[in-house]
Design a protein around this motif. Sequence first.
Motif, PDB file in Angstrom:
ATOM      1  N   SER A 198      69.047  19.359 -36.332  1.00  0.00           N
ATOM      2  CA  SER A 198      70.373  19.971 -36.458  1.00  0.00           C
ATOM      3  C   SER A 198      71.012  19.491 -37.757  1.00  0.00           C
ATOM      4  O   SER A 198      71.570  18.406 -37.826  1.00  0.00           O
ATOM      5  N   LEU A 199      70.891  20.316 -38.796  1.00  0.00           N
ATOM      6  CA  LEU A 199      71.436  19.953 -40.110  1.00  0.00           C
ATOM      7  C   LEU A 199      72.891  20.359 -40.261  1.00  0.00           C
ATOM      8  O   LEU A 199      73.636  19.726 -40.996  1.00  0.00           O
ATOM      9  N   PHE A 200      73.292  21.451 -39.588  1.00  0.00           N
ATOM     10  CA  PHE A 200      74.615  22.017 -39.804  1.00  0.00           C
ATOM     11  C   PHE A 200      74.883  23.078 -38.750  1.00  0.00           C
ATOM     12  O   PHE A 200      73.983  23.506 -38.037  1.00  0.00           O
ATOM     13  N   THR A 201      76.126  23.484 -38.678  1.00  0.00           N
ATOM     14  CA  THR A 201      76.536  24.614 -37.859  1.00  0.00           C
ATOM     15  C   THR A 201      76.773  25.775 -38.818  1.00  0.00           C
ATOM     16  O   THR A 201      77.634  25.665 -39.707  1.00  0.00           O
ATOM     17  N   PRO A 202      76.039  26.880 -38.695  1.00  0.00           N
ATOM     18  CA  PRO A 202      76.160  27.960 -39.687  1.00  0.00           C
ATOM     19  C   PRO A 202      77.587  28.438 -39.943  1.00  0.00           C
ATOM     20  O   PRO A 202      77.958  28.671 -41.096  1.00  0.00           O
ATOM     21  N   ALA A 244      62.161  25.761 -46.507  1.00  0.00           N
ATOM     22  CA  ALA A 244      61.561  25.987 -45.183  1.00  0.00           C
ATOM     23  C   ALA A 244      62.265  25.169 -44.097  1.00  0.00           C
ATOM     24  O   ALA A 244      62.497  25.658 -42.992  1.00  0.00           O
ATOM     25  N   ASP A 245      62.620  23.917 -44.403  1.00  0.00           N
ATOM     26  CA  ASP A 245      63.358  23.077 -43.435  1.00  0.00           C
ATOM     27  C   ASP A 245      64.692  23.693 -43.086  1.00  0.00           C
ATOM     28  O   ASP A 245      65.107  23.698 -41.925  1.00  0.00           O
ATOM     29  N   ILE A 246      65.398  24.207 -44.083  1.00  0.00           N
ATOM     30  CA  ILE A 246      66.726  24.776 -43.859  1.00  0.00           C
ATOM     31  C   ILE A 246      66.619  26.077 -43.074  1.00  0.00           C
ATOM     32  O   ILE A 246      67.388  26.332 -42.158  1.00  0.00           O
ATOM     33  N   VAL A 247      65.628  26.902 -43.427  1.00  0.00           N
ATOM     34  CA  VAL A 247      65.403  28.146 -42.679  1.00  0.00           C
ATOM     35  C   VAL A 247      65.070  27.823 -41.220  1.00  0.00           C
ATOM     36  O   VAL A 247      65.575  28.471 -40.293  1.00  0.00           O
ATOM     37  N   ALA A 248      64.252  26.792 -40.993  1.00  0.00           N
ATOM     38  CA  ALA A 248      63.908  26.396 -39.628  1.00  0.00           C
ATOM     39  C   ALA A 248      65.157  25.945 -38.865  1.00  0.00           C
ATOM     40  O   ALA A 248      65.316  26.250 -37.681  1.00  0.00           O
ATOM     41  N   ALA A 249      66.067  25.250 -39.558  1.00  0.00           N
ATOM     42  CA  ALA A 249      67.313  24.802 -38.920  1.00  0.00           C
ATOM     43  C   ALA A 249      68.194  25.991 -38.543  1.00  0.00           C
ATOM     44  O   ALA A 249      69.037  25.883 -37.646  1.00  0.00           O
ATOM     45  N   LEU A 250      67.978  27.118 -39.219  1.00  0.00           N
ATOM     46  CA  LEU A 250      68.718  28.349 -38.896  1.00  0.00           C
ATOM     47  C   LEU A 250      68.028  29.160 -37.789  1.00  0.00           C
ATOM     48  O   LEU A 250      68.468  30.245 -37.462  1.00  0.00           O
ATOM     49  N   GLY A 251      66.937  28.601 -37.290  1.00  0.00           N
ATOM     50  CA  GLY A 251      66.218  29.285 -36.223  1.00  0.00           C
ATOM     51  C   GLY A 251      65.200  30.284 -36.722  1.00  0.00           C
ATOM     52  O   GLY A 251      64.743  31.153 -35.988  1.00  0.00           O
ATOM     53  N   GLY A 252      64.834  30.172 -38.000  1.00  0.00           N
ATOM     54  CA  GLY A 252      63.874  31.124 -38.571  1.00  0.00           C
ATOM     55  C   GLY A 252      62.632  30.449 -38.907  1.00  0.00           C
ATOM     56  O   GLY A 252      61.675  30.704 -39.399  1.00  0.00           O
ATOM     57  N   ALA A 294      70.310  32.512 -48.727  1.00  0.00           N
ATOM     58  CA  ALA A 294      71.525  33.321 -48.618  1.00  0.00           C
ATOM     59  C   ALA A 294      71.386  34.366 -47.517  1.00  0.00           C
ATOM     60  O   ALA A 294      72.289  34.539 -46.691  1.00  0.00           O
ATOM     61  N   ASP A 295      70.265  35.058 -47.495  1.00  0.00           N
ATOM     62  CA  ASP A 295      70.053  36.082 -46.476  1.00  0.00           C
ATOM     63  C   ASP A 295      70.094  35.492 -45.073  1.00  0.00           C
ATOM     64  O   ASP A 295      70.738  36.037 -44.175  1.00  0.00           O
ATOM     65  N   ARG A 296      69.429  34.360 -44.880  1.00  0.00           N
ATOM     66  CA  ARG A 296      69.354  33.752 -43.548  1.00  0.00           C
ATOM     67  C   ARG A 296      70.684  33.156 -43.111  1.00  0.00           C
ATOM     68  O   ARG A 296      71.108  33.309 -41.974  1.00  0.00           O
ATOM     69  N   LEU A 297      71.366  32.462 -44.025  1.00  0.00           N
ATOM     70  CA  LEU A 297      72.650  31.857 -43.651  1.00  0.00           C
ATOM     71  C   LEU A 297      73.702  32.943 -43.413  1.00  0.00           C
ATOM     72  O   LEU A 297      74.475  32.851 -42.460  1.00  0.00           O
ATOM     73  N   ARG A 298      73.724  33.952 -44.243  1.00  0.00           N
ATOM     74  CA  ARG A 298      74.672  35.056 -44.059  1.00  0.00           C
ATOM     75  C   ARG A 298      74.461  35.703 -42.686  1.00  0.00           C
ATOM     76  O   ARG A 298      75.408  35.966 -41.945  1.00  0.00           O
ATOM     77  N   ALA A 299      73.197  35.948 -42.309  1.00  0.00           N
ATOM     78  CA  ALA A 299      72.881  36.563 -41.018  1.00  0.00           C
ATOM     79  C   ALA A 299      73.295  35.673 -39.843  1.00  0.00           C
ATOM     80  O   ALA A 299      73.617  36.171 -38.766  1.00  0.00           O
ATOM     81  N   ALA A 300      73.308  34.352 -40.080  1.00  0.00           N
ATOM     82  CA  ALA A 300      73.688  33.402 -39.025  1.00  0.00           C
ATOM     83  C   ALA A 300      75.194  33.159 -38.975  1.00  0.00           C
ATOM     84  O   ALA A 300      75.665  32.352 -38.172  1.00  0.00           O
ATOM     85  N   GLY A 301      75.958  33.820 -39.850  1.00  0.00           N
ATOM     86  CA  GLY A 301      77.412  33.677 -39.837  1.00  0.00           C
ATOM     87  C   GLY A 301      77.967  32.687 -40.830  1.00  0.00           C
ATOM     88  O   GLY A 301      79.155  32.356 -40.786  1.00  0.00           O
ATOM     89  N   GLY A 302      77.141  32.207 -41.756  1.00  0.00           N
ATOM     90  CA  GLY A 302      77.602  31.268 -42.773  1.00  0.00           C
ATOM     91  C   GLY A 302      78.198  31.979 -43.980  1.00  0.00           C
ATOM     92  O   GLY A 302      78.183  33.210 -44.068  1.00  0.00           O
ATOM     93  N   THR A 303      78.695  31.201 -44.907  1.00  0.00           N
ATOM     94  CA  THR A 303      79.354  31.705 -46.113  1.00  0.00           C
ATOM     95  C   THR A 303      78.443  31.493 -47.315  1.00  0.00           C
ATOM     96  O   THR A 303      77.801  30.445 -47.434  1.00  0.00           O
ATOM     97  N   ILE A 304      78.430  32.464 -48.206  1.00  0.00           N
ATOM     98  CA  ILE A 304      77.648  32.362 -49.439  1.00  0.00           C
ATOM     99  C   ILE A 304      78.615  32.316 -50.614  1.00  0.00           C
ATOM    100  O   ILE A 304      79.533  33.131 -50.711  1.00  0.00           O
ATOM    101  N   VAL A 305      78.388  31.348 -51.507  1.00  0.00           N
ATOM    102  CA  VAL A 305      79.217  31.183 -52.702  1.00  0.00           C
ATOM    103  C   VAL A 305      78.316  31.332 -53.924  1.00  0.00           C
ATOM    104  O   VAL A 305      77.292  30.657 -54.026  1.00  0.00           O
ATOM    105  N   HIS A 306      78.707  32.212 -54.830  1.00  0.00           N
ATOM    106  CA  HIS A 306      78.001  32.396 -56.101  1.00  0.00           C
ATOM    107  C   HIS A 306      78.866  31.786 -57.197  1.00  0.00           C
ATOM    108  O   HIS A 306      80.013  32.203 -57.388  1.00  0.00           O
TER     109      HIS A 306
END
Length: 192
Positions: free
Chosen positions: A4-8, A184-192, A43-55
Motif C-alpha cells: 500500500s503505497l498511497f490512496t489514489p 511496475a511497482d506503482i502500477v501493481a499498487a494501483l491494482g494493475g 498517468a493513465d492508470r492513476l487517472r483511471a483510479a481517481g488520482g490527479t495528474i499534473v503536467h
Amino acid sequence: MTESLFTPATTALVLIDLQHSNVERTLAPYPASQVVANGTLLADRLRAAGGTIVHVRVLVHDLLRLPADKPVGRDTSAPPLPPAASELVADVPKHETDVFVTKRQWGAFHGTDLDLQLRRRGIRTLILAGIATNFGVESTARAALDIGYALVFADDAMSGISSALHTFATTELFPIMGRVRTTADIVAALGG
C-alpha cells in the motif's frame, strides 16, 4: 498482497518537464522514450483510479540562470531553441481534468500555484517522474517534502543527464525522502 503505497484519490502524479527541450536530450540511465512511455502508463492508470495528474513545464527561454562553476544548459554558441522547446510532448495524453503548471526555475513549487492546486484537491501523496532527475524532479521533491507531502519516486519514469547522478539520487537521496519504486511497482499498487 500488493504494497500500500498511497490512496489514489489523495495522490497526484507530477510529470516534470516532459517537453521538447528535455525529451530531445541524451539521457541516462533511461532514454527519454522510456521515461515518456512509463509516465504515460502511470498517468493513465492513476487517472483511471481517481488520482490527479499534473503536467509541469519550464519556460526554457525564461529559465533563471545565475553564475555557477559548472552551469547546466545549452552552449551559448548553439543556435537558439525554437519556441516549441517549452511545449509538452504530444505523446503524453492530457485531459481537461489535469493540472498544468508553468515554471521558470528548476522546482515546480516556487512561483507557481502547484501547492494550492494540490491542496484544493485534497492531495497528500505525490508520485514524481520526469526529466531530469537531479534538477526538476529533485528540486520539486525537496520543496514538496518541506511542505509535508509524502513522496513516491518512479525510478524508471525519470532520467538524468548522467547515469551516475540519477543513481545517486535514487539510491542515496530519494530513499531518505520517500519511497523509490519502479513503474511496475506503482502500477501493481494501483491494482494493475
